[in-house]
Design a protein around this motif. Structure first.
Motif, PDB file in Angstrom:
ATOM      1  N   GLY A  46       7.983   5.517  -5.708  1.00 34.71           N
ATOM      2  CA  GLY A  46       7.487   4.817  -6.956  1.00 34.71           C
ATOM      3  C   GLY A  46       6.759   3.776  -6.625  1.00 34.71           C
ATOM      4  N   CYS A  47       6.983   3.083  -5.482  1.00 37.69           N
ATOM      5  CA  CYS A  47       6.112   1.829  -5.054  1.00 37.69           C
ATOM      6  C   CYS A  47       4.887   2.140  -4.642  1.00 37.69           C
ATOM      7  CB  CYS A  47       7.073   1.326  -3.863  1.00 37.69           C
ATOM      8  SG  CYS A  47       6.294  -0.564  -3.374  1.00 37.69           S
ATOM      9  N   ALA A  48       3.825   1.497  -5.355  1.00 38.85           N
ATOM     10  CA  ALA A  48       2.403   2.040  -5.224  1.00 38.85           C
ATOM     11  C   ALA A  48       1.654   0.800  -5.655  1.00 38.85           C
ATOM     12  CB  ALA A  48       1.877   3.185  -5.839  1.00 38.85           C
ATOM     13  N   THR A  49       0.486   0.546  -5.474  1.00 43.93           N
ATOM     14  CA  THR A  49      -0.329  -0.582  -5.863  1.00 43.93           C
ATOM     15  C   THR A  49      -1.767  -0.148  -5.571  1.00 43.93           C
ATOM     16  OG1 THR A  49      -0.763  -3.027  -6.119  1.00 43.93           O
ATOM     17  CG2 THR A  49      -0.406  -2.036  -3.968  1.00 43.93           C
ATOM     18  N   GLN A  50      -2.597  -1.175  -6.214  1.00 49.39           N
ATOM     19  CA  GLN A  50      -4.134  -0.858  -5.977  1.00 49.39           C
ATOM     20  C   GLN A  50      -5.015  -2.376  -5.765  1.00 49.39           C
ATOM     21  OE1 GLN A  50      -7.165  -1.349  -8.653  1.00 49.39           O
ATOM     22  NE2 GLN A  50      -5.493  -2.578  -9.453  1.00 49.39           N
ATOM     23  N   GLY A  51      -6.263  -2.071  -5.285  1.00 49.44           N
ATOM     24  CA  GLY A  51      -6.925  -3.602  -5.371  1.00 49.44           C
ATOM     25  C   GLY A  51      -8.412  -3.131  -5.241  1.00 49.44           C
ATOM     26  N   ASP A  52      -9.359  -3.881  -5.738  1.00 45.29           N
ATOM     27  CA  ASP A  52     -10.550  -3.426  -5.641  1.00 45.29           C
ATOM     28  C   ASP A  52     -11.265  -3.816  -4.240  1.00 45.29           C
ATOM     29  OD1 ASP A  52     -10.917  -3.199  -8.330  1.00 45.29           O
ATOM     30  OD2 ASP A  52     -11.130  -5.148  -8.891  1.00 45.29           O
TER      31      ASP A  52
END
Length: 67
Positions: free
Chosen positions: A24-30
């Motif tokens: 469940g550990c996820a992230t995003q970035g431009d």
């Protein structure tokens, strides 16, 4: 502690990443730089979750460890 992170290019632009060893550990970035910053925040957040609904009997032991 070293963790493997899988980095994906997002279809709509930017990047997203997941940490397979932490479900469940996820992230995003431009941008890639933003993603790297967000990865550290995401891992810290995922590891700092305090689970409240655990039943501990008198035979169980509770420990805190540093990693």
């Amino acid at each position: 502690m070293k963790l493997k992170v899988i980095i994906h290019e997002a279809e709509e632009g930017g990047y997203w990443a997941e940490v397979p060893s932490i479900p469940g550990c996820a992230t995003q970035g431009d941008s890639f730089d933003e993603l790297l910053s967000n990865i550290y925040d995401a891992v810290e957040g995922c590891l700092s979750v305090d689970v409240q609904d655990i039943t501990v009997s008198e035979k169980d032991k509770v420990m805190e460890i540093a990693v």
